[in-house]
Design an enzyme around this catalytic site. Structure first.
Site, mmCIF file in Angstrom:
data_model
loop_
_atom_site.group_PDB
_atom_site.id
_atom_site.type_symbol
_atom_site.label_atom_id
_atom_site.label_comp_id
_atom_site.label_asym_id
_atom_site.label_seq_id
_atom_site.Cartn_x
_atom_site.Cartn_y
_atom_site.Cartn_z
ATOM 1 N N ASN A 18 0.848 -1.201 0.000
ATOM 2 C CA ASN A 18 0.000 0.000 0.000
ATOM 3 C C ASN A 18 0.878 1.244 0.000
ATOM 4 O O ASN A 18 2.104 1.144 -0.038
ATOM 5 C CB ASN A 18 -0.961 -0.018 1.196
ATOM 6 N N ASP A 51 -3.565 -9.767 13.158
ATOM 7 C CA ASP A 51 -3.670 -8.366 13.598
ATOM 8 C C ASP A 51 -2.608 -8.143 14.676
ATOM 9 O O ASP A 51 -2.737 -8.633 15.811
ATOM 10 C CB ASP A 51 -5.076 -8.078 14.126
HETATM 11 N N1 CTP Z 1 -2.929 -3.195 12.522
HETATM 12 C C1 CTP Z 1 -2.090 -4.243 12.859
HETATM 13 N N2 CTP Z 1 -2.155 -5.421 12.175
HETATM 14 C C2 CTP Z 1 -3.046 -5.599 11.186
HETATM 15 C C3 CTP Z 1 -3.915 -4.534 10.833
HETATM 16 C C4 CTP Z 1 -3.828 -3.362 11.508
HETATM 17 O O1 CTP Z 1 -1.258 -4.079 13.763
HETATM 18 N N3 CTP Z 1 -3.098 -6.741 10.549
HETATM 19 C C5 CTP Z 1 -2.857 -1.967 13.299
HETATM 20 C C6 CTP Z 1 -2.339 -0.772 12.545
HETATM 21 O O2 CTP Z 1 -0.937 -0.639 12.706
HETATM 22 C C7 CTP Z 1 -3.098 0.369 13.201
HETATM 23 C C8 CTP Z 1 -4.422 -0.258 13.582
HETATM 24 O O3 CTP Z 1 -4.176 -1.650 13.655
HETATM 25 O O4 CTP Z 1 -2.491 0.770 14.403
HETATM 26 C C9 CTP Z 1 -5.556 -0.010 12.644
HETATM 27 O O5 CTP Z 1 -5.163 -0.272 11.318
HETATM 28 P P1 CTP Z 1 -6.172 -0.057 10.119
HETATM 29 O O6 CTP Z 1 -5.562 -0.591 8.879
HETATM 30 O O7 CTP Z 1 -6.698 1.333 10.111
HETATM 31 O O8 CTP Z 1 -7.371 -0.962 10.603
HETATM 32 P P2 CTP Z 1 -7.831 -2.377 10.234
HETATM 33 O O9 CTP Z 1 -7.669 -3.267 11.403
HETATM 34 O O10 CTP Z 1 -7.207 -2.820 8.967
HETATM 35 O O11 CTP Z 1 -9.395 -2.125 10.042
HETATM 36 P P3 CTP Z 1 -10.252 -1.709 8.726
HETATM 37 O O12 CTP Z 1 -9.744 -2.554 7.601
HETATM 38 O O13 CTP Z 1 -11.632 -2.020 9.149
HETATM 39 O O14 CTP Z 1 -10.060 -0.256 8.528
#
Ligand code: CTP
Length: 404
Positions: A213, A311
């Site tokens: 990304n 996550d």
């Molecule tokens: N994050 C993480 N590991 C993942 C996804 C996200 O550690 N696999 C962490 C990111 O570093 C950030 C937070 O979670 O601190 C939110 O990331 P974001 O991409 O905004 O959220 P998502 O969990 O991907 O949710 P969505 O796709 O619903 O926006």
């Protein structure tokens, strides 16, 4: 704004080939909003002219304790009384030996000796040949200077003007600038260990392709830098980005989300604060081909299926240390709309006390941003500013939360 802005620094040059870097340092300090008063020893003038330093600092240079420009003829007193700090760069082996013994036979050492010790810190940037640096006499002097309360900066490593290679050359101007900025930053994170994830992850489809990304990693790198400036010891786990490591920060490079998880979990054990700024890929290809996937001429496109990545933030926040609050976890949310609602929901979903929301598409790759801090009691905006400035504000905010 730099913590150096508005400061008055006496920049002292003793004799060494590294004096050419002092010209750059002088320029950088002036650019950071510092008034710079240059003082040079006679030996320094063999390497750099006072004219150059005057032009760069915009002030007449002092080279002699007998300078008649001072009404009371006491340059050593006057110059040291108005300074926020004295920085000697380069500090030669001889000059450090002189400082150690309280020598005062020319203006720079005289001024260092005459400075009010409690009000005017003395910072020295050593510069010398590697044998001179490693000589027990120099090492003894460095240890004693530190014990006397003088701030001795590190030395650089690499090629030296004499043709030898090793430790002892003076730090680069921008490294000294970083150390000076850190010196003047309040140590609100002193003694804390901070873990930061930053940048995107890259999930391989085959050896030459993958999904990733647009995250540049700038916000996370700025946070790592601000935490280090505030006195923390900082570990940065970075996805593939093109950014230099902030000075004094320990960096581990990873590529995929699973590598990032492993590195983060490993370092979370010793951390007091975990700040997850990484834009972790939500999914990875279910299978990564060992060889490049080739077109077969049929016009058929390959079938790709995905599995969800772990996550990282939720895993660490919901571990025993995260859940008990021993490890203070901070999440980021990159949203495209309805920031408050999404950030509030995400904070609860991830199980973190603080979630920082920002509008992703508007900030990816940019040098500035605006943040929304969401906690159990509501939301607070950090208005539009540079990522560096926002990082400082965020670290200050987290430091206050740690004391509650
Ligand atoms: N994050 C993480 N590991 C993942 C996804 C996200 O550690 N696999 C962490 C990111 O570093 C950030 C937070 O979670 O601190 C939110 O990331 P974001 O991409 O905004 O959220 P998502 O969990 O991907 O949710 P969505 O796709 O619903 O926006």
């Amino acid at each position: 704004m730099s913590t150096l802005a508005g400061k008055h620094i006496v920049l002292g040059l003793s004799g060494g080939i590294a004096a050419f870097k002092s010209a750059e340092l002088c320029r950088a300090l002036v650019k950071a909003g510092v008034t710079v008063q240059v003082v040079m020893t006679e030996a320094a003038e063999k390497f750099m002219t006072a004219v150059t330093m005057q032009a760069l600092s915009g002030r007449p240079v002092y080279t002699s304790q007998w300078d008649p420009r001072e009404a009371n003829n006491m340059a050593h007193i006057n110059l040291s009384r108005e300074a926020d700090a004295i920085v000697v760069a380069p500090a030669s082996a001889d000059f450090m030996a002189k400082l150690l013994h309280g020598g005062a036979d020319e203006l720079l050492s005289l001024m260092c000796l005459a400075r009010p010790i409690d009000q005017v810190p003395l910072i020295v940037a050593p510069a010398m040949n590697r044998e001179m640096w490693s000589n027990p006499a120099t090492q003894r002097n460095v240890a004693q200077l530190k014990a006397d309360g003088i701030h001795v900066l590190d030395v650089g490593q690499g090629d030296q003007a004499c043709g030898e290679t090793g430790d002892g050359r003076m730090l680069e101007a921008e490294e000294i600038l970083e150390d000076l900025e850190a010196f003047f930053t309040p140590k609100v994170m002193s003694g804390k260990q901070v873990l930061v994830t930053a940048g995107p992850t890259y999930e391989a489809i085959d050896p030459v392709r993958g999904i990733t990304n647009l995250s540049s990693g700038k916000m996370g790198f700025a946070i790592a830098r601000a935490a280090r400036m505030a006195g923390a010891s900082v570990t940065l786990v970075a996805g593939p980005v093109h950014l230099p490591t902030p000075r004094g920060v320990q960096r581990f490079d990873v590529r995929s989300a699973r590598q990032m998880l492993n590195a983060a979990v490993l370092h979370a054990d010793a951390a007091d604060v975990f700040i997850a700024t990484a834009a972790v890929a939500d999914w990875r290809p279910a299978h990564s081909a060992d060889q490049k996937i080739k077109k077969d001429g049929s016009g058929q496109t390959p079938e790709l299926s995905f599995v969800e990545n772990p996550d990282i933030l939720a895993t660490i926040a919901q571990s025993p240390r995260g859940a008990s609050g021993d490890l203070f976890c901070v999440g980021f949310a990159a949203e495209s709309h309805d920031l408050l609602a999404h950030a509030t929901a995400k904070r609860l979903r991830k199980g973190v006390p603080l979630l920082v929301g920002n509008i992703g598409p508007a900030t990816f790759g940019q040098d500035d941003n605006a943040l929304l801090l969401v906690d159990a009691s509501g939301a607070r905006e950090l208005p539009h500013a540079s990522k560096q400035a926002l990082a400082v504000q965020l670290i200050d905010d987290i430091a206050v939360r740690l004391t509650r």
